[in-house]
Design a protein around this motif. Structure first.
Motif, short mmCIF file in Angstrom:
data_model
loop_
_atom_site.label_atom_id
_atom_site.label_comp_id
_atom_site.label_asym_id
_atom_site.label_seq_id
_atom_site.Cartn_x
_atom_site.Cartn_y
_atom_site.Cartn_z
N LEU A 12 -69.26 87.24 3.94
CA LEU A 12 -68.56 85.96 3.98
C LEU A 12 -67.10 86.11 3.51
O LEU A 12 -66.18 85.61 4.16
CB LEU A 12 -69.29 84.93 3.13
CG LEU A 12 -68.65 83.55 3.05
CD1 LEU A 12 -68.73 82.85 4.40
CD2 LEU A 12 -69.32 82.72 1.97
N PHE A 13 -66.90 86.81 2.40
CA PHE A 13 -65.53 87.00 1.90
C PHE A 13 -64.70 87.90 2.81
O PHE A 13 -63.49 87.75 2.89
CB PHE A 13 -65.54 87.52 0.47
CG PHE A 13 -65.95 86.48 -0.54
CD1 PHE A 13 -65.39 85.22 -0.53
CD2 PHE A 13 -66.90 86.76 -1.51
CE1 PHE A 13 -65.75 84.25 -1.44
CE2 PHE A 13 -67.28 85.81 -2.43
CZ PHE A 13 -66.71 84.56 -2.39
N VAL A 15 -64.93 87.89 6.08
CA VAL A 15 -64.51 86.98 7.16
C VAL A 15 -63.38 86.06 6.67
O VAL A 15 -62.38 85.87 7.38
CB VAL A 15 -65.72 86.15 7.66
CG1 VAL A 15 -65.27 85.03 8.58
CG2 VAL A 15 -66.72 87.05 8.36
N ILE A 16 -63.51 85.54 5.45
CA ILE A 16 -62.46 84.68 4.90
C ILE A 16 -61.16 85.46 4.74
O ILE A 16 -60.07 84.96 5.05
CB ILE A 16 -62.91 84.06 3.56
CG1 ILE A 16 -64.04 83.06 3.82
CG2 ILE A 16 -61.75 83.37 2.85
CD1 ILE A 16 -64.70 82.54 2.56
N LEU A 19 -59.58 85.85 8.08
CA LEU A 19 -59.00 84.57 8.50
C LEU A 19 -57.69 84.28 7.77
O LEU A 19 -56.76 83.73 8.35
CB LEU A 19 -60.00 83.44 8.29
CG LEU A 19 -61.20 83.43 9.23
CD1 LEU A 19 -62.18 82.33 8.83
CD2 LEU A 19 -60.76 83.27 10.67
N PHE A 20 -57.62 84.67 6.48
CA PHE A 20 -56.36 84.51 5.75
C PHE A 20 -55.27 85.37 6.38
O PHE A 20 -54.12 84.91 6.53
CB PHE A 20 -56.55 84.93 4.28
CG PHE A 20 -56.82 83.79 3.35
CD1 PHE A 20 -55.90 83.43 2.40
CD2 PHE A 20 -57.99 83.08 3.43
CE1 PHE A 20 -56.13 82.39 1.52
CE2 PHE A 20 -58.26 82.04 2.57
CZ PHE A 20 -57.33 81.68 1.62
N GLY A 46 -55.33 87.88 1.61
CA GLY A 46 -56.34 88.21 2.63
C GLY A 46 -56.68 89.69 2.63
O GLY A 46 -57.86 90.06 2.74
N SER A 53 -64.19 92.82 -0.67
CA SER A 53 -65.49 92.51 -0.07
C SER A 53 -66.10 93.76 0.57
O SER A 53 -67.32 93.94 0.51
CB SER A 53 -65.36 91.39 0.96
OG SER A 53 -64.54 91.79 2.03
#
Length: 151
Positions: A12-13, A15-16, A19-20, A46, A53
């Motif tokens: 999840l992190f 992917v975040i 995205l950042f 990011g 991650s």
């Protein structure tokens, strides 16, 4: 330590973080009166989030062979203190200024995580907020909320 949760959080992190990185490319590269643009911080954040991650995911793969039978008790009080401190920090940053709000925020967070060691927390909070302000404003020619008007 819950291996499944850590693995899910790592993905999840990641992917975040990606995205950042992608989202920072859509921001303007410079702002009025500043050499450092608003795209720099989200881009670096990011990258850091993605790298951390990936490291967490690798550690969950290595740690899979170890089984922990005992569940750890979750401690909600420090989490809630830091959450409230973060909200107050965001709401008061513009009016009180970066150096003072960051100093108070860091001091409260250090004390929430580890009671005692007040002098150590004061020194680290003061040095961090002062050095980051100096580096960002003076060296990088960026802008941060300054001192409050009443000082």
């Amino acid at each position: 330590m819950d291996i499944k949760f850590d693995r899910f959080a790592a993905v999840l992190f990641l992917v975040i973080g990606i995205l950042f990185i992608i989202g920072s490319k859509n921001l303007t590269s410079s702002s009025y009166g500043s050499v450092v643009g608003p795209d720099i911080f989200p881009f670096i954040l990011g990258i850091a989030l993605a790298l951390l991650s990936i490291r967490l995911f690798i550690e969950t793969l290595r740690g899979q062979r170890y089984k922990f039978g005992k569940k750890e008790k979750l401690d909600y009080k420090p989490f809630l203190i830091i959450l409230v401190a973060t909200l107050i920090y965001v709401l008061t940053l513009e009016t009180i200024g970066y150096v003072i709000t960051t100093f108070i925020f860091l001091f409260v967070c250090f004390q929430a995580m580890e009671r005692g060691k007040i002098i150590k927390s004061l020194i680290i909070s003061a040095c961090f907020s002062g050095i980051v302000y100096f580096l960002f404003v003076e060296v990088l020619k960026g802008t941060l909320p300054g001192w409050p008007v009443w000082i």
